[in-house]
Design an enzyme around this catalytic site. Structure first.
Site, PDB file in Angstrom:
ATOM      1  N   LEU A  35       0.813  -1.220   0.000  1.00 13.80           N
ATOM      2  CA  LEU A  35       0.000   0.000   0.000  1.00 13.80           C
ATOM      3  C   LEU A  35       0.851   1.277   0.000  1.00 13.80           C
ATOM      4  O   LEU A  35       0.422   2.318   0.473  1.00 13.80           O
ATOM      5  CB  LEU A  35      -0.991  -0.002   1.191  1.00 13.80           C
ATOM      6  CG  LEU A  35      -1.940  -1.196   1.242  1.00 13.80           C
ATOM      7  CD1 LEU A  35      -2.850  -1.112   2.482  1.00 13.80           C
ATOM      8  CD2 LEU A  35      -2.815  -1.280  -0.017  1.00 13.80           C
ATOM      9  N   TYR A 140      15.141   3.120 -13.063  1.00 12.37           N
ATOM     10  CA  TYR A 140      13.906   2.334 -13.254  1.00 12.37           C
ATOM     11  C   TYR A 140      14.058   1.390 -14.444  1.00 12.37           C
ATOM     12  O   TYR A 140      13.745   0.198 -14.357  1.00 12.37           O
ATOM     13  CB  TYR A 140      12.728   3.295 -13.465  1.00 12.37           C
ATOM     14  CG  TYR A 140      11.442   2.610 -13.867  1.00 12.37           C
ATOM     15  CD1 TYR A 140      10.648   1.958 -12.926  1.00 12.37           C
ATOM     16  CD2 TYR A 140      11.021   2.612 -15.201  1.00 12.37           C
ATOM     17  CE1 TYR A 140       9.465   1.322 -13.312  1.00 12.37           C
ATOM     18  CE2 TYR A 140       9.841   1.988 -15.584  1.00 12.37           C
ATOM     19  CZ  TYR A 140       9.069   1.348 -14.638  1.00 12.37           C
ATOM     20  OH  TYR A 140       7.915   0.712 -15.011  1.00 12.37           O
TER      21      TYR A 140
HETATM   22  P1  NAD Z   1       1.168   1.537  -9.201  1.00 10.36           P
HETATM   23  O1  NAD Z   1       2.172   2.339  -8.426  1.00 10.36           O
HETATM   24  O2  NAD Z   1      -0.225   2.049  -9.318  1.00 10.36           O
HETATM   25  O3  NAD Z   1       1.109   0.047  -8.655  1.00 10.36           O
HETATM   26  C1  NAD Z   1       2.199  -0.587  -8.042  1.00 10.36           C
HETATM   27  C2  NAD Z   1       1.699  -1.277  -6.790  1.00 10.36           C
HETATM   28  O4  NAD Z   1       2.796  -1.963  -6.165  1.00 10.36           O
HETATM   29  C3  NAD Z   1       1.141  -0.301  -5.749  1.00 10.36           C
HETATM   30  O5  NAD Z   1      -0.127  -0.751  -5.304  1.00 10.36           O
HETATM   31  C4  NAD Z   1       2.167  -0.326  -4.617  1.00 10.36           C
HETATM   32  O6  NAD Z   1       1.579  -0.082  -3.349  1.00 10.36           O
HETATM   33  C5  NAD Z   1       2.737  -1.722  -4.755  1.00 10.36           C
HETATM   34  N1  NAD Z   1       4.104  -1.853  -4.237  1.00 10.36           N
HETATM   35  C6  NAD Z   1       5.151  -1.012  -4.463  1.00 10.36           C
HETATM   36  N2  NAD Z   1       6.248  -1.464  -3.819  1.00 10.36           N
HETATM   37  C7  NAD Z   1       5.896  -2.617  -3.184  1.00 10.36           C
HETATM   38  C8  NAD Z   1       6.589  -3.536  -2.364  1.00 10.36           C
HETATM   39  N3  NAD Z   1       7.891  -3.378  -2.068  1.00 10.36           N
HETATM   40  N4  NAD Z   1       5.915  -4.598  -1.868  1.00 10.36           N
HETATM   41  C9  NAD Z   1       4.588  -4.778  -2.165  1.00 10.36           C
HETATM   42  N5  NAD Z   1       3.878  -3.944  -2.937  1.00 10.36           N
HETATM   43  C10 NAD Z   1       4.529  -2.871  -3.452  1.00 10.36           C
HETATM   44  O7  NAD Z   1       1.813   1.334 -10.668  1.00 10.36           O
HETATM   45  P2  NAD Z   1       1.157   0.769 -12.014  1.00 10.36           P
HETATM   46  O8  NAD Z   1       1.186   1.870 -12.995  1.00 10.36           O
HETATM   47  O9  NAD Z   1      -0.093   0.055 -11.731  1.00 10.36           O
HETATM   48  O10 NAD Z   1       2.288  -0.276 -12.456  1.00 10.36           O
HETATM   49  C11 NAD Z   1       2.107  -1.681 -12.378  1.00 10.36           C
HETATM   50  C12 NAD Z   1       3.284  -2.363 -13.066  1.00 10.36           C
HETATM   51  O11 NAD Z   1       3.326  -1.986 -14.443  1.00 10.36           O
HETATM   52  C13 NAD Z   1       4.641  -1.981 -12.496  1.00 10.36           C
HETATM   53  O12 NAD Z   1       5.472  -3.131 -12.508  1.00 10.36           O
HETATM   54  C14 NAD Z   1       5.164  -0.958 -13.487  1.00 10.36           C
HETATM   55  O13 NAD Z   1       6.584  -0.913 -13.484  1.00 10.36           O
HETATM   56  C15 NAD Z   1       4.608  -1.506 -14.779  1.00 10.36           C
HETATM   57  N6  NAD Z   1       4.460  -0.532 -15.855  1.00 10.36           N
HETATM   58  C16 NAD Z   1       3.532   0.480 -15.761  1.00 10.36           C
HETATM   59  C17 NAD Z   1       3.388   1.374 -16.823  1.00 10.36           C
HETATM   60  C18 NAD Z   1       2.363   2.481 -16.788  1.00 10.36           C
HETATM   61  O14 NAD Z   1       2.251   3.205 -17.783  1.00 10.36           O
HETATM   62  N7  NAD Z   1       1.595   2.647 -15.713  1.00 10.36           N
HETATM   63  C19 NAD Z   1       4.195   1.262 -17.969  1.00 10.36           C
HETATM   64  C20 NAD Z   1       5.137   0.229 -18.028  1.00 10.36           C
HETATM   65  C21 NAD Z   1       5.239  -0.670 -16.980  1.00 10.36           C
END
Ligand code: NAD
Length: 302
Positions: A35, A140
Site C-alpha cells: 500500500l 527504473y
Molecule cells: P502503481 O504504483 O499504481 O502500482 C504498483 C503497486 O505496487 C502499488 O499498489 C504499490 O503499493 C505496490 N508496491 C510497491 N512497492 C511494493 C513492495 N515493495 N511490496 C509490495 N507492494 C509494493 O503502478 P502501475 O502503474 O499500476 O504499475 C504496475 C506495473 O506496471 C509496475 O510493474 C510498473 O513498473 C509496470 N508498468 C507500468 C506502466 C504504466 O504506464 N503505468 C508502464 C510500463 C510498466
C-alpha cells in the site's frame, strides 16, 4: 483460468487493481501489496489482501501457497522516484521480482510479470520490436531490464512457466497523477480545473498509449499461453504526439485551457511506438480501446 487460485502483486495499484477485478469473475484472488502507492479501497472486496513487502519471504510464501498463477505488478513504477532513490527502487523492482520468482518456484506457479518499454531507452527503430537493443535511460529502466531477464532466465534455467509483458504508456481509471507515465491524468486534471495544459518541449514526442483494459487482456492471455520464457510488447501499435494529446483533451473536456509549452524534460525520448506483431501472433492479443474512446470514458467518469 476459472476455478484457479491466483496472486496479483501490486493488486492495490492502478494496473493490478483492474486485473484483480477481471480475475474475480472466476478465480480465487489474492493480492500482495504494501500500500505504498496502492489503495486499499481499490482492492476488489472478494480478493484476499496480504499487506506486506515483496521482499518479505514470510508474507510472499503465505501469499503464493497453492497458487497457480502469479501476476507480478508490484513495483516502484515512478522513474522520478528511481532517480531520487535508486537503491530503494532497485530493491523493489529487481530484488523484489527475484523474490517473487523464487516464491513461485517453490509453489510451482506460473509468473506473468510486468516489464516496461523503459528497458529500450530511446529506441533506434520505430515501431519497437522485442529484439530492439536495450539501453535504459533511468535506474527504473535498468531495474525493469534486470527483472525482465530474470523472468526469462527462470524459464530457461528452472523450467518455470514465465512470461514478461513490456507495457508501453498505460492509462485508464485509478491512475495516480505523479509522473510522466500519467501525462493523460495530468492533462485531464489541468483541463478540468481550468489550468493551462503544460506540454514539455515542442510536444512532438510521440507515445503509444494503451488502455488498461487491453493490458488486462494481455495478462489473461499470457496466463494460459504455451509460449513461455518469452517477452511481449503490450501497446496499441499506434502513437500520438503529446501536442495532439493535449488538443484531444481540450476537445473532449470542452475546457478553455490554453496549451502552453514548458521546459523540455532532460533525456526525454522522442518517439515510442510498439510493434505488437509478436503478441498478436503468439498470444492472440488485439488492442480494442482507441485513445479517443478511452479518454472519453475518463472524461465522463464511466
Ligand atoms: P502503481 O504504483 O499504481 O502500482 C504498483 C503497486 O505496487 C502499488 O499498489 C504499490 O503499493 C505496490 N508496491 C510497491 N512497492 C511494493 C513492495 N515493495 N511490496 C509490495 N507492494 C509494493 O503502478 P502501475 O502503474 O499500476 O504499475 C504496475 C506495473 O506496471 C509496475 O510493474 C510498473 O513498473 C509496470 N508498468 C507500468 C506502466 C504504466 O504506464 N503505468 C508502464 C510500463 C510498466
Amino acid at each position: 483460468l476459472d476455478g484457479r487460485t491466483v496472486l496479483v502483486t501490486g493488486g492495490a495499484g492502478f494496473i493490478g487493481s483492474h486485473l484483480v477485478d477481471a480475475l474475480c469473475e472466476g478465480c480465487d484472488v489474492r493480492v500482495l501489496d504494501d500500500l505504498s502507492t496502492g489503495r486499499r479501497d481499490h482492492v476488489h472486496p472478494e480478493a484476499t489482501l496480504f499487506e506486506g513487502d515483496l521482499c518479505d519471504e514470510g508474507v510472499l510464501d503465505a501469499a503464493t501457497e497453492d497458487v497457480d498463477v502469479v501476476f507480478h505488478e508490484a513495483a516502484n513504477a515512478s522513474v522520478a522516484r528511481s532517480v531520487a532513490a535508486p537503491r530503494a527502487s532497485h530493491r523493489t523492482n529487481a530484488t523484489g521480482t527475484l523474490a517473487v520468482l523464487e516464491a513461485a518456484r517453490r509453489a510451482d506457479a506460473r509468473v506473468v510479470a510486468a516489464s516496461s518499454t523503459a528497458i529500450y531507452g530511446d529506441p533506434t527503430t520505430v515501431p519497437v520490436t522485442e529484439s530492439e537493443p536495450t539501453t535504459p535511460l533511468s535506474p527504473y529502466g535498468v531495474e525493469k531490464l534486470a527483472a525482465d531477464h530474470y523472468v526469462r532466465l527462470y524459464a530457461d534455467l528452472y523450467g518455470l512457466d514465465t512470461v514478461a509483458l513490456r507495457y508501453f504508456n498505460v492509462y485508464g481509471p485509478r491512475q495516480a497523477c505523479t509522473d510522466y507515465s500519467s501525462v493523460i491524468t495530468t492533462f485531464l486534471e489541468q483541463a478540468c480545473s481550468g489550468q493551462p495544459i503544460t506540454v514539455e518541449g515542442d510536444g512532438d514526442q510521440r507515445r503509444d498509449f494503451v488502455h488498461v483494459r487491453d493490458v488486462v487482456s494481455a495478462n489473461l492471455l499470457a496466463a494460459t499461453t504455451d509460449r513461455v520464457g518469452e517477452a511481449y510488447n503490450v501497446g496499441t501499435g499506434d502513437s500520438v504526439s503529446v501536442a495532439e494529446l493535449a488538443a484531444l483533451v481540450v476537445e473532449l473536456t470542452g475546457a478553455r485551457s490554453d496549451v502552453v509549452s514548458v521546459d523540455p524534460r532532460p533525456g526525454d525520448i522522442t518517439v515510442s511506438r510498439a510493434d505488437i506483431s509478436k503478441a498478436r501472433a503468439e498470444l492472440g492479443y488485439e488492442p480494442s480501446v482507441s485513445l479517443r474512446e478511452g479518454l472519453t470514458q475518463l472524461v465522463v467518469g464511466d
